[in-house]
Scaffold this motif. Structure first.
Motif, PDB file in Angstrom:
ATOM      1  N   ALA A   1       0.902  -1.270   0.057  1.00  0.00           N
ATOM      2  CA  ALA A   1       0.023  -0.021  -0.002  1.00  0.00           C
ATOM      3  C   ALA A   1       0.602   1.312   0.059  1.00  0.00           C
ATOM      4  CB  ALA A   1      -1.034   0.044   1.390  1.00  0.00           C
ATOM      5  N   ILE A   2       1.943   1.329   0.731  1.00  0.00           N
ATOM      6  CA  ILE A   2       2.788   2.445   0.836  1.00  0.00           C
ATOM      7  C   ILE A   2       4.135   1.981   0.363  1.00  0.00           C
ATOM      8  CG2 ILE A   2       3.531   4.289   2.222  1.00  0.00           C
ATOM      9  CD1 ILE A   2       1.014   3.204   4.072  1.00  0.00           C
ATOM     10  N   PRO A   3       4.766   1.921  -0.617  1.00  0.00           N
ATOM     11  CA  PRO A   3       6.055   1.616  -1.278  1.00  0.00           C
ATOM     12  C   PRO A   3       7.361   2.346  -0.345  1.00  0.00           C
ATOM     13  CG  PRO A   3       4.675   1.696  -3.286  1.00  0.00           C
ATOM     14  CD  PRO A   3       4.023   2.490  -1.776  1.00  0.00           C
ATOM     15  N   LYS A   4       7.139   3.731   0.011  1.00  0.00           N
ATOM     16  CA  LYS A   4       8.178   4.234   0.631  1.00  0.00           C
ATOM     17  C   LYS A   4       8.310   3.782   1.937  1.00  0.00           C
ATOM     18  CE  LYS A   4       4.813   7.911   1.980  1.00  0.00           C
ATOM     19  NZ  LYS A   4       4.465   9.452   1.689  1.00  0.00           N
ATOM     20  N   VAL A   5       7.692   2.683   2.428  1.00  0.00           N
ATOM     21  CA  VAL A   5       7.856   2.078   3.607  1.00  0.00           C
ATOM     22  C   VAL A   5       8.692   0.839   3.565  1.00  0.00           C
ATOM     23  CG1 VAL A   5       6.753   0.729   5.659  1.00  0.00           C
ATOM     24  CG2 VAL A   5       5.808   2.882   4.937  1.00  0.00           C
TER      25      VAL A   5
END
Length: 194
Positions: A119-123
């Motif tokens: 859901a949140i690739p930067k994580v």
């Protein structure tokens, strides 16, 4: 006491999130209060979680076939801890994690972290960088144990874990360094004299 929003900010410093992203991440983490002496993970348990240390100190260790403990890692504020080989393979632990100072942990499951990555690739980028640093650190520790004398390993230890000595038992430090408690005492005396 930190709220979930503060913990998300604490864990993922310098990563901007929308309020929806923050809520999604928070939904995947569970807060746990662990008392000194409690075991977070036992050898042979199936490993389904990794843990972020918000407060306190934990220790990862292995017990060899002769019953001797070998400390692999201490985890203090802002560190992550798990039996990562078993965590990534969703397998049985070979390590034990115990609490050596009252702690507040935030646990996330393998499924939960994978959902966050999707859901949140930067994580995922954040964790990749953390794992790269951890891998380099473990490699340096192995090389240190192979090549450096005990005194230098102790100096490296107090550099890596400043102010931890007063919070943990001498035999834990000695186990981490691969020496006896008597050798640890001798090294400390030598350093005081110099």
């Amino acid at each position: 006491m930190a709220t979930n929003d503060q913990i998300t900010t604490q864990i993922f410093r310098d990563i901007p999130f929308t309020s929806d992203e923050t809520a999604f991440i928070n939904s995947k983490f569970e807060r746990r209060i662990i008392k000194k002496g409690e075991v977070v993970l036992r050898a042979n348990d199936i490993v389904t979680h990794q843990y972020y240390v918000s407060e306190g100190c934990l220790r990862t260790f292995f017990i060899d076939p002769l019953g001797k403990e070998h400390t692999l890692q201490f985890a203090i504020k802002d560190w992550w801890i798990s039996d990562y080989t078993a965590f990534f393979e969703q397998n049985n632990a070979i390590l034990t994690i115990d609490c050596i100072q009252n702690a507040i942990l935030y646990e996330v499951s393998k499924t939960g972290i994978d959902e966050i990555y999707n859901a949140i690739p930067k994580v995922e980028t954040y964790f990749r960088k953390k794992m790269e640093k951890a891998f380099a650190s473990f490699q340096n520790r192995i090389l240190s144990n192979l090549a450096k004398p005990a005194k230098e390993r102790y100096i490296d230890f107090i550099s890596t874990y400043p102010n931890i000595e007063s919070r943990i038992k001498n035999y834990h430090i000695a186990s981490y360094l691969g020496i006896t408690t008597e050798s640890l005492s001798r090294i400390r005396k030598e350093l005081i004299r110099t």
